[in-house]
Write a protein that holds these residues in place. Sequence first.
Motif, PDB file in Angstrom:
ATOM      1  N   UNK A   1       0.825  -1.203   0.000  1.00 48.85           N
ATOM      2  CA  UNK A   1       0.000   0.000   0.000  1.00 48.85           C
ATOM      3  C   UNK A   1       0.868   1.266   0.000  1.00 48.85           C
ATOM      4  N   UNK A   2       1.946   1.269   0.779  1.00 49.42           N
ATOM      5  CA  UNK A   2       2.828   2.434   0.810  1.00 49.42           C
ATOM      6  C   UNK A   2       3.388   2.707  -0.584  1.00 49.42           C
ATOM      7  N   UNK A   3       3.689   1.640  -1.309  1.00 48.51           N
ATOM      8  CA  UNK A   3       4.187   1.802  -2.679  1.00 48.51           C
ATOM      9  C   UNK A   3       3.095   2.344  -3.606  1.00 48.51           C
ATOM     10  N   UNK A   4       1.896   1.778  -3.496  1.00 46.28           N
ATOM     11  CA  UNK A   4       0.813   2.206  -4.374  1.00 46.28           C
ATOM     12  C   UNK A   4       0.404   3.647  -4.115  1.00 46.28           C
TER      13      UNK A   4
ATOM     14  N   UNK B   1     -10.087   1.516  -0.963  1.00 53.63           N
ATOM     15  CA  UNK B   1      -9.051   0.743  -1.647  1.00 53.63           C
ATOM     16  C   UNK B   1      -7.934   0.375  -0.672  1.00 53.63           C
ATOM     17  N   UNK B   2      -7.551   1.317   0.171  1.00 51.00           N
ATOM     18  CA  UNK B   2      -6.518   1.054   1.178  1.00 51.00           C
ATOM     19  C   UNK B   2      -6.938  -0.104   2.080  1.00 51.00           C
ATOM     20  N   UNK B   3      -8.188  -0.097   2.535  1.00 51.19           N
ATOM     21  CA  UNK B   3      -8.645  -1.159   3.427  1.00 51.19           C
ATOM     22  C   UNK B   3      -8.648  -2.505   2.731  1.00 51.19           C
ATOM     23  N   UNK B   4      -8.980  -2.513   1.450  1.00 54.90           N
ATOM     24  CA  UNK B   4      -8.961  -3.781   0.715  1.00 54.90           C
ATOM     25  C   UNK B   4      -7.539  -4.310   0.592  1.00 54.90           C
ATOM     26  N   UNK B   5      -6.594  -3.433   0.270  1.00 52.66           N
ATOM     27  CA  UNK B   5      -5.208  -3.882   0.155  1.00 52.66           C
ATOM     28  C   UNK B   5      -4.700  -4.405   1.493  1.00 52.66           C
TER      29      UNK B   5
END
Length: 303
Positions: free
Chosen positions: A189-192, A209-213
């Motif tokens: 997530x940090x990369x995305x 989206x963050x929660x899904x990742x």
Amino acid sequence: MAETRAEGAEDEGTGTGGAQPALEDVVLDLPVGPVPVLRSRPAGDVVGRLLLVPGYTGGRVDHRLLVPELAARGVDAVALTQRGQPGAVRPEGEGADVEEAARSYALPLLARDVHDAAAALAALDDGWAAPVHLLGHSFGGVVAGEAALLDPSRWRGLVLLCSGPHGWPGRMADQVAVLEREGTAAALWAHLAAPEGLEPPPDGAAAAWRERVLGTSPGQLLAAARVLGSHEDRSDALRGTGLPVLVAHGETDAAWPQEDQRAMAERVGAAYAVLPGGHSPNEDAPAATAALLAERVRGAAGD
């Protein structure tokens, strides 16, 4: 190959103008373990049944807008969560490193889960015992294609939504490298989310989206990213199943080259449609997407 260009307007008598059918959150007990699904049942006659497979960094909630729109048009629709996605079983167990975990998410295992989900739905509702329609979105299209090849007799038709025929060298290589090096969903997530990473979805969707990742198994993320970069074209094999196939994508979809998706439709002998929106017309234009899918399901002989 006939091409359809779906419009954004509602079709008459359906869509968001009236009350939406209820959205049910159900847990299916598969051989691999429990997986949650979203289901919406038509209030009236059922014109067909459709099982939806989500994509990379996704889950059942990716189809939360589409499933009720399908039910409003007579389609009994169920949105699957794949193993390792948020809320679903993680067969690698506790303490597995990312490489060990990735072995639990091989493509044939994911395809088998799709068949097991259809069987679990049939145990709950005998309407699902007959062949049903199958849809895969993005990476879910790769999984759905594999499930179609595993046993075509289980399916009445296949929809590949924003999903191309093959990977290519270097695709997802940056994300694979992050997962191999760091081994966590948080690192991905940090990369995305970094300025040089993928642009987050607009309109406040980045938090979801963050929660899904973060809710996805790192092993599932690694295995899926590798498949997206390396899977081979199975267009001829899909054509050989004899299944009716629809290839569709959003008009601004950039995740797979649109020319590749159109070429896949030609090789498979599939119908081809362009929808409003981008890589996720199921979220960008759920009513138009549901109208196209319901027409497809309704038109299939025997439903």
